[in-house]
Design an enzyme around this catalytic site. Sequence first.
Site, PDB file in Angstrom:
ATOM      1  N   ARG A 189       5.568  16.906  -5.587  1.00  0.00           N
ATOM      2  CA  ARG A 189       4.306  17.154  -6.284  1.00  0.00           C
ATOM      3  C   ARG A 189       4.315  18.625  -6.717  1.00  0.00           C
ATOM      4  NH1 ARG A 189      -0.505  14.393  -2.737  1.00  0.00           N
ATOM      5  NH2 ARG A 189       0.656  12.619  -1.941  1.00  0.00           N
TER       6      ARG A 189
ATOM      7  N   GLY B  76      -5.311   3.285  -3.282  1.00  0.00           N
ATOM      8  CA  GLY B  76      -6.589   3.879  -3.652  1.00  0.00           C
ATOM      9  C   GLY B  76      -6.456   5.348  -4.003  1.00  0.00           C
ATOM     10  N   ASP B  77      -5.233   5.883  -3.915  1.00  0.00           N
ATOM     11  CA  ASP B  77      -5.008   7.311  -4.154  1.00  0.00           C
ATOM     12  C   ASP B  77      -4.969   7.638  -5.643  1.00  0.00           C
ATOM     13  OD1 ASP B  77      -4.670   9.901  -3.352  1.00  0.00           O
ATOM     14  OD2 ASP B  77      -3.076   9.441  -1.943  1.00  0.00           O
TER      15      ASP B  77
ATOM     16  N   ASP C   4      -6.646  -2.617   3.288  1.00  0.00           N
ATOM     17  CA  ASP C   4      -5.587  -3.544   2.862  1.00  0.00           C
ATOM     18  C   ASP C   4      -5.805  -4.961   3.384  1.00  0.00           C
ATOM     19  OD1 ASP C   4      -4.144  -1.382   1.673  1.00  0.00           O
ATOM     20  OD2 ASP C   4      -3.432  -0.825   3.657  1.00  0.00           O
TER      21      ASP C   4
ATOM     22  N   PHE D 182     -11.252  21.843  -7.763  1.00  0.00           N
ATOM     23  CA  PHE D 182     -10.394  20.878  -8.456  1.00  0.00           C
ATOM     24  C   PHE D 182     -11.216  19.646  -8.831  1.00  0.00           C
ATOM     25  CE2 PHE D 182      -7.756  17.120  -8.547  1.00  0.00           C
ATOM     26  CZ  PHE D 182      -6.644  17.513  -9.271  1.00  0.00           C
TER      27      PHE D 182
ATOM     28  N   GLU E 167      -3.137  20.875   0.256  1.00  0.00           N
ATOM     29  CA  GLU E 167      -3.658  22.229   0.459  1.00  0.00           C
ATOM     30  C   GLU E 167      -3.219  22.772   1.816  1.00  0.00           C
ATOM     31  OE1 GLU E 167      -7.106  23.274  -2.111  1.00  0.00           O
ATOM     32  OE2 GLU E 167      -4.967  23.445  -2.386  1.00  0.00           O
TER      33      GLU E 167
ATOM     34  N   ASP F 132       0.864  -1.177   0.000  1.00  0.00           N
ATOM     35  CA  ASP F 132       0.000   0.000   0.000  1.00  0.00           C
ATOM     36  C   ASP F 132       0.907   1.236   0.000  1.00  0.00           C
ATOM     37  OD1 ASP F 132      -2.326   1.604   0.335  1.00  0.00           O
ATOM     38  OD2 ASP F 132      -1.935   1.705   2.479  1.00  0.00           O
ATOM     39  N   LYS F 133       0.343   2.401  -0.261  1.00  0.00           N
ATOM     40  CA  LYS F 133       1.141   3.623  -0.265  1.00  0.00           C
ATOM     41  C   LYS F 133       0.936   4.428   1.018  1.00  0.00           C
ATOM     42  CE  LYS F 133      -0.273   7.350  -2.320  1.00  0.00           C
ATOM     43  NZ  LYS F 133      -0.208   8.377  -1.248  1.00  0.00           N
TER      44      LYS F 133
END
EC number: 7.6.2.1
Length: 1029
Positions: free
Chosen positions: A579, A660-661, A771, A526, A484, A374-375
């Site tokens: 990013r 899931g991102d 997970d 967004f 943000e 997973d991340k």
Amino acid sequence: RCNILMLCCPWSRCCGGGDFRPRTVWLGHPEKREQRYPRNVINNQKYNFFTFLPGVLFNQFKYFFNLYFLLLACSQFVNELRLGALYTYWVPLGFVLIITIVREAVEEMRCFLRDKEVNSQIYSKLSTRGTVKVKSSGIQVGDLIIVEKVGLCIFRHCFPVLHPKGSCFLRTDQLDGETDWKLRLPVACTQRLPTAADLLQIRSFVYAEEPNIDIHNFIGTFTREDGDPPVNESLSIENTLWASTVIASGTVVGVVIYTGKELRSVMNTSNPRHKIGLFDLEVNCLTKILFGALVVVSLVMVALQHFAGRWYLQIFRFLLLFSNIVPISLRVNLDMGKMVFSWMIKKDSKIPGTVVRASTFPEQLGRISYLLTDKTGTLTQNEMVFRRLHLGTVAYGMDSMDEVQSHVFSAYTQPPQDLQASRGPGAPKVRKTISSRVHEAVKAIALVHNVTPVYESNGVTDQAEAEMHYEDTCRVYQASSPDEVSLVQWTESVGLTLVGRDQSSMQLRTPSGQILNFTILQIFPFTYESKRMGIIVRDESTGEITFYMKGADVMMAGIVQYNDWLEEECGNMAREGLRVLVVAKKSLTEEQYQDFEARYVQAKLSVHDRSLKVATVIESLEMEMELLCLTGVEDQLQADVRPTLEILRNAGIKVWMLTGDKLETATCTAKNAHLVTRNQDIHVFRPVTTRSEAHLELNAFRRKHDCALVISGDSLEVCLKYYEYEFMELACQSPAVVCCRCAPTQKAQIVRLLQERTGKLTCAVGDGGNDVSMIQEADCGVGVEGKEGKQASLAADFSITQFKHLGRLLMVHGRNSYKRSAALSQFVIHRSLCISTMQAVFSSVFYFASVPLYQGFLIIGYSTIYTMFPVFSLVLDKDVKSEVAMLYPELYKDLLKGRPLSFKTFLIWVLISIYQGSIIMYGALLLFESEFVHIVAISFTSLILTELLMVALTVQTWHWLMIVAELLSLACYIASLVFLHEFIDVYFIATLSFVWKVTAITLVSCLPLYILKYLRRRFSPPSYSKLTS
């Protein structure tokens, strides 16, 4: 407070029954339920009180290995088949079963205590008696539960009913893997109630859809009957709190809608499968071969008797006589070895907090080919940090933020008229100074976002006072994305602070304490398609209207004015794992804005093609915007993620990231963590919806070599539907794979496909409830104990506290466990084959008689007190030090081919056993002089000494306990000779004749093997020996 309608539930396998149906839930009145709902409990146990013993026995005897020994022991009740005392067969079998039952009982008790701890968590419930405490297992559908800030929600849905701001933010990364915070709204009519206790005084109910697996949608209605007229409100996903989510701020009151197995998190979790280690399957296969050899030897013996007399009984007697060919002590030795390996993992000070929840296959860790991770929370900390501000001609990193701070300070402390002149629309167009450019960039970043500052009591200052005076110590930022928040926190650190915001205005505080007021005229949020967000604000002090926008470089490149540095610098920052966002602005006159607003309102009123018309109007503003800056934000990785991934890659393990991102976030993390190396290309799989599109995209990917793959869950589903084999073939060839927007069940599906298509062992690592399915499906499931709970670690086979511990868990403990298990199993087989070969030689010499060579205690003592300790001490052996194993992960590659335990090594040990057994038996027959007991004494003593010397030959690194085991076993044998006069002539063994005969036989059986070992290490040394020399 916030009145919320919520649903309640735990995180694992739950009890309850019945079909899933819609329900009507009365607020605060669980007794009015129309149907029976499952209890809100976790149950991860495999057995209960009544099924424990039958279940354990069934799981033991369903395997050929144990069933064979049960039938063997039972056969001794038949007089024609009895070969000796009953205890010679039942004691070893009973010992094995007792060890297994005790181990299972300990694991079940640990599991019960873990479940009890979670089911006993205390929550606050609203009742007619006020606020009462209730255990999570006592929560029912219809209860009104109070959930505090950062309180893990055990409820299925929460419909906000009371909250100061009328809304709250949720963190859902433990449910769906997304790092964005989700805005949740209360039920409007309950939000107007004076206190939370009034919820119990109104007649209201919720109608909710039947439980389903969709975590992104919900359909329901809220009805208040005692209103005039009755109030009906529709309910959607925005009114819910799921199980396993966390409230970011404030307090909410919710009504429980779903519990137990009806939770969406539970419904998205596949049932755990009973895992059997690959090593156990291989050993089981070898025992079947040994059983085949046993049958063949027995048939040969009877055939050589020409099937005379009652030959069928003779076959059974020979089967019993040679039963040692299949060693009963193999299973118990391996099981005890696994317990030792698990204890070593737990006690390793370099990986503190590691827990082995499944002690049945630690050796699996030594053969992992695919690692699926997973991340969020596993590779990353989910904490965004601002790293870079780039203005084109100058860039500011973390070490130069004081310069930015001084520029912002000077911009707001220069004389008012100069400041006014520098801002005015009529100011002459002169080249801007660095100071003014930095100030404009910081101001833009402080305005273009969806962040809301929230003030909370800190024990000294109450909430109302903190909000009035903009107390810094009481302020927290809420937003739908941690990116943000990190940007706004950075502007605060350099002097421009967001202190207030509502639907129509925003307040910034300058370094001098002045409050700047801005009116929010329009917000363009967004979206995944637009990849940018915009805001139009009016500065109340000057009346100036400005359109600010930020977004991904691919979208903003065509919007901003021409420049020659944007693309290059975006690439440089992305390669650093940051990013990147591009920030731009455009000044508007009052007339331009009024014209835009009229067209925008008209477009929003359209019935046909509304989205297209609205987008067209917005795009009319998005032209020739002034490029202000680039921002670089880093999602901080867990400690030592990069070196750990490097170790895994060098060990021959392919790493896949399933998250899931969003795609951009996942790609950025993959680069930052060096999951994708600097010299590797990345192929981003375009979104596909049809078979033809999938075919074209797969062909495009096929043409690329040594290229990492990034694919979204939707595209993956299409590929697996039409081209499952082709896609898996290409993905397995890729050095790294990143799957984004993955549902929990999709993660489990990928693991299952990898196992089926490659036949290799997989390891899944995760920290969240989303997970669990993946962890339970993988051959080895590793849970990381995160900040958000223990769902993953409770469901996993192994639990660690940090991702970096995975390297040592695999390279050191996994490798050692596999190599030691292989050596131990083969040595136990060798020990049994030796004595079986001697029995075969003995029977063949004495006209194929089915008479045992050794009886009674000799046969039991051989595999227990005489040889057990030295043989079992092999679990302490190691070929290299742990530091060397970590330094040279390439050593792990050797294990992936299964060489420590293969048909080749098995055959070698079989030949060694036949050679040694034959030498000992023929030697004893040749050298004995008069009595049969002399054969027993010479052969048995030579056998014991041979086994002890073979252990010494096998050991690679001596441990003091190994020496103790060798000496203790030899001492036990010598001491027991006094009591074995029934089988051994005590006076004979004290003679010189006995000593030289035993010495000669032992040397002939062992010396050639020592010479071969020396020659092999001299001329063809294994890879690890080069590192230890």
